[in-house]
Motif scaffolding. Structure first.
Motif, PDB file in Angstrom:
ATOM      1  N   GLU A 333       0.838  -1.213   0.000  1.00  9.90           N
ATOM      2  CA  GLU A 333       0.000   0.000   0.000  1.00  9.90           C
ATOM      3  C   GLU A 333       0.871   1.260   0.000  1.00  9.90           C
ATOM      4  O   GLU A 333       0.591   2.221  -0.736  1.00  9.90           O
ATOM      5  CB  GLU A 333      -0.898  -0.024   1.251  1.00  9.90           C
ATOM      6  N   VAL A 334       1.950   1.244   0.810  1.00 11.50           N
ATOM      7  CA  VAL A 334       2.871   2.385   0.864  1.00 11.50           C
ATOM      8  C   VAL A 334       3.552   2.572  -0.492  1.00 11.50           C
ATOM      9  O   VAL A 334       3.667   3.702  -1.002  1.00 11.50           O
ATOM     10  CB  VAL A 334       3.920   2.195   1.986  1.00 11.50           C
ATOM     11  N   GLU A 335       4.003   1.469  -1.093  1.00 10.46           N
ATOM     12  CA  GLU A 335       4.674   1.545  -2.401  1.00 10.46           C
ATOM     13  C   GLU A 335       3.741   2.132  -3.465  1.00 10.46           C
ATOM     14  O   GLU A 335       4.150   2.967  -4.282  1.00 10.46           O
ATOM     15  CB  GLU A 335       5.147   0.153  -2.827  1.00 10.46           C
ATOM     16  N   GLU A 336       2.485   1.667  -3.474  1.00  8.62           N
ATOM     17  CA  GLU A 336       1.526   2.140  -4.464  1.00  8.62           C
ATOM     18  C   GLU A 336       1.231   3.633  -4.280  1.00  8.62           C
ATOM     19  O   GLU A 336       1.169   4.388  -5.249  1.00  8.62           O
ATOM     20  CB  GLU A 336       0.213   1.342  -4.372  1.00  8.62           C
ATOM     21  N   LYS A 337       1.073   4.062  -3.025  1.00 10.14           N
ATOM     22  CA  LYS A 337       0.817   5.487  -2.755  1.00 10.14           C
ATOM     23  C   LYS A 337       2.008   6.342  -3.180  1.00 10.14           C
ATOM     24  O   LYS A 337       1.844   7.463  -3.680  1.00 10.14           O
ATOM     25  CB  LYS A 337       0.531   5.696  -1.262  1.00 10.14           C
ATOM     26  N   LEU A 338       3.230   5.823  -2.958  1.00  5.75           N
ATOM     27  CA  LEU A 338       4.440   6.555  -3.374  1.00  5.75           C
ATOM     28  C   LEU A 338       4.451   6.746  -4.882  1.00  5.75           C
ATOM     29  O   LEU A 338       4.716   7.844  -5.384  1.00  5.75           O
ATOM     30  CB  LEU A 338       5.686   5.765  -2.957  1.00  5.75           C
ATOM     31  N   LYS A 339       4.159   5.679  -5.620  1.00  6.85           N
ATOM     32  CA  LYS A 339       4.166   5.752  -7.086  1.00  6.85           C
ATOM     33  C   LYS A 339       3.136   6.736  -7.608  1.00  6.85           C
ATOM     34  O   LYS A 339       3.344   7.399  -8.621  1.00  6.85           O
ATOM     35  CB  LYS A 339       3.877   4.361  -7.672  1.00  6.85           C
ATOM     36  N   ILE A 358       9.646   3.459  -7.055  1.00  9.52           N
ATOM     37  CA  ILE A 358       8.818   4.163  -6.057  1.00  9.52           C
ATOM     38  C   ILE A 358       8.428   5.554  -6.530  1.00  9.52           C
ATOM     39  O   ILE A 358       8.103   6.426  -5.736  1.00  9.52           O
ATOM     40  CB  ILE A 358       9.527   4.234  -4.679  1.00  9.52           C
ATOM     41  N   GLY A 359       8.468   5.751  -7.833  1.00  9.56           N
ATOM     42  CA  GLY A 359       7.979   7.019  -8.375  1.00  9.56           C
ATOM     43  C   GLY A 359       8.886   8.192  -8.074  1.00  9.56           C
ATOM     44  O   GLY A 359      10.091   8.055  -7.982  1.00  9.56           O
ATOM     45  N   TYR A 360       8.270   9.363  -7.881  1.00  9.06           N
ATOM     46  CA  TYR A 360       9.045  10.597  -7.785  1.00  9.06           C
ATOM     47  C   TYR A 360       9.390  10.929  -6.333  1.00  9.06           C
ATOM     48  O   TYR A 360       8.519  11.154  -5.510  1.00  9.06           O
ATOM     49  CB  TYR A 360       8.263  11.761  -8.412  1.00  9.06           C
ATOM     50  N   ILE A 361      10.696  10.967  -6.040  1.00  8.19           N
ATOM     51  CA  ILE A 361      11.203  11.415  -4.725  1.00  8.19           C
ATOM     52  C   ILE A 361      12.139  12.581  -5.020  1.00  8.19           C
ATOM     53  O   ILE A 361      13.056  12.444  -5.831  1.00  8.19           O
ATOM     54  CB  ILE A 361      12.025  10.293  -4.030  1.00  8.19           C
TER      55      ILE A 361
END
Length: 537
Positions: A333-339, A358-361
């Motif tokens: 769930e955390v990974e999906e929200k990050l992406k 993990i998408g944009y950091i």
């Protein structure tokens, strides 16, 4: 022979793409516009059948570089309806979370490219199947894979060793052409890597011909040792491997911060208070911040205090914690929200260090010293998840020792210096596991088995006398061990120099005790409403 490829200038992307299937080239150009530097050098070599080690920062397109030529070849077979029910390529990573990520990322081109082939070239392509095989795979899924094996199999180092001892599925690996080993820097310095190196040699022996090997990693040093680990030894020389070194092509912006001017005489309470104020300032100025601590308990503590001190800012909807003791569902769930860009801040120990997408950091904050330059580079590299973006990191020090250590580390980062790994050699516990696995396969001539083992680079200096003593141990020659309930697992004929399996439970004993990850005593934690949260050791 190990060869280093100079990646000093860009190559013509269009020329490289012309060597691929036109519908694959179109998809790459529409999705990415042009190939990255590691891709420009790796794809032609992989297409020629060379062993390749790609080392480049996070977001540099290593995965596409590794898979591009392989997918191109599989599409060639798919055009002529020649794809058979067998595994062509195995992808191995040390993280199960990364396996799920790779599968998702592979399904995108494998779904979109056939549409381009049909709409623009009137070509109907056979489906290229992708499957995951790990300890989490359900028995029903394993049965499906036996009937319709994936053409690309995604797995872990331990599962490969188990597959080599299976009766039926092993036959689906008989024509393997490619092996991809990801996150090589996590494997080369551990017994997990030593274990994998023997599995690769056993697999190549079973296949009976050379398997093309592709390795990927970010912060590896020395590269030559990593390449030898990847390809192994033949006739007492390393097999051929080309090293694509693009580790330092991404710009970095790293600074060391102290939360309070006087670290010596300030109280722990003052330093702690200023730490969370500093963190809040950093998080507020950026879109998404990834905070690294050195322990799982540290990650939980930081998350708790941020929520406690700033209750209106750090709500559960926009913050998260990610580490290996948290349940798989919560981590996912955390990974999906990050992406999806829904999280303002995520706190992690080591689980988000590796190449999960993990998408944009835009900022990485490290609390305390990570204890290694390579680890610092790996963590900071999670910011700016593309090659042109700056990897921005801030290291927050809480005492004098940390301050000195971190200043030296950051200086070394700007000098492009990495820690050298130390590879374990001749690990007899790992050897004992594999000898039992080999005994399950067939009756072996001792000299022939010894030659297979010595092809794995970590065992290239193993003495024959030591090898025989391990066989004697496994055969139960040392009777005093029976007092400790250690009994013979194989038979060993010293006269004919042959060995094989002993007992009908040998396969079960092997499969249930495989690997080098130590057992941990864990307690399950559930919330008041019964939701599974994770584990406490």
């Amino acid at each position: 022979m190990i060869r280093k490829v100079k990646t000093v200038r860009s190559r013509d992307s269009k020329k490289i793409l012309r060597e691929l299937k036109p519908y694959l080239s179109i998809w790459i150009e529409r999705t990415f516009k042009a190939l990255t530097l590691p891709q420009q050098y790796a794809i032609p070599l992989i297409k020629k059948g060379k062993n390749v080690l790609i080392t480049a920062p996070t977001g540099s397109g290593k995965t596409l570089a590794a898979f591009c030529a392989i997918i191109d070849e599989l599409f060639s077979l798919a055009e002529g309806r020649k794809l058979e029910d067998k595994v062509y390529c195995i992808y191995i990573s040390p993280l199960r979370a990364l396996d799920n990520d790779i599968r998702r990322n592979l399904l995108v081109p494998l779904t979109e490219i056939p549409k381009i082939a049909k709409d623009e070239f009137n070509i109907n392509l056979q489906e290229i199947r992708v499957g995951i095989r790990t300890g989490d795979t359900l028995p029903s899924e394993k049965q499906k894979q036996l009937q319709k094996p994936p053409h690309i199999l995604i797995t872990t180092p331990e599962t490969i060793a188990i597959l080599l001892a299976t009766r039926k599925f092993k036959e689906k690996l008989k024509d393997i052409r490619w092996i991809i080993v990801d996150e090589l820097h996590e494997l080369v310095s551990s017994k997990r890597g030593v274990h994998l190196s023997l599995s690769l040699e056993r697999l190549e022996y079973f296949v009976g011909k050379r398997i093309q090997r592709i390795g990927m990693g970010a912060t590896i040093e020395p590269l030559e040792e990593a390449a030898k680990f990847l390809v192994g030894i033949e006739n007492e020389k390393p097999r051929e491997c080309y090293i694509i070194d693009a580790r330092f092509v991404k710009p970095i912006d790293i600074k060391v911060l102290i939360p309070i001017k006087d670290l010596v005489y300030s109280s722990a309470e003052e330093i702690n208070k200023r730490l969370y104020e500093t963190l809040d300032e950093l998080i507020s100025k950026h879109r998404t911040t990834l905070v690294f601590t050195n322990t799982r308990s540290g990650a939980e503590r930081v998350h708790f205090h941020l929520k406690q001190i700033f209750p209106s800012k750090y709500l559960d909807e926009i913050t998260g914690v990610h580490h290996s003791s948290i349940s798989r569902d919560i981590r996912f769930e955390v990974e999906e929200k990050l992406k999806e860009g829904k999280l303002k801040c995520v706190i992690s120990s080591t689980s988000l260090e590796l190449g999960i997408d993990i998408g944009y950091i835009d900022l990485v904050a490290q609390i305390g010293s990570p204890k290694s330059v390579s680890r610092l580079m790996q963590r900071i590299g999670r910011a700016g998840h593309s090659l042109k973006e700056v990897s921005k990191g801030r290291v927050i020090c809480l005492d004098r020792d940390d301050l000195v250590e971190c200043l030296v580390m950051v200086k070394k980062c700007y000098e492009y210096w990495l820690d050298k790994f130390t590879m374990p050699k001749n690990c007899l516990d790992v050897l004992a596991q594999h000898l039992l696995g080999m005994a399950i396969e067939k009756k072996w001539n001792v000299k022939e088995a010894f030659e297979v083992v010595r092809r794995a680079y970590p065992f290239s200096t193993l003495k024959f006398e030591t090898f025989v003593r391990v066989l004697e141990y496994l055969a139960g020659k040392y009777h005093t061990l029976e007092d400790y309930k250690v009994y013979g697992k194989i038979w060993f004929d010293e006269k004919d120099m042959m060995f094989g399996r002993r007992g009908k439970y040998a396969r079960v004993i092997y499969s249930l005790n495989i690997g080098t990850i130590p057992d941990e005593v864990k307690i399950k934690v559930r919330s008041l409403d019964g939701k599974f949260i994770g584990f406490i050791e």
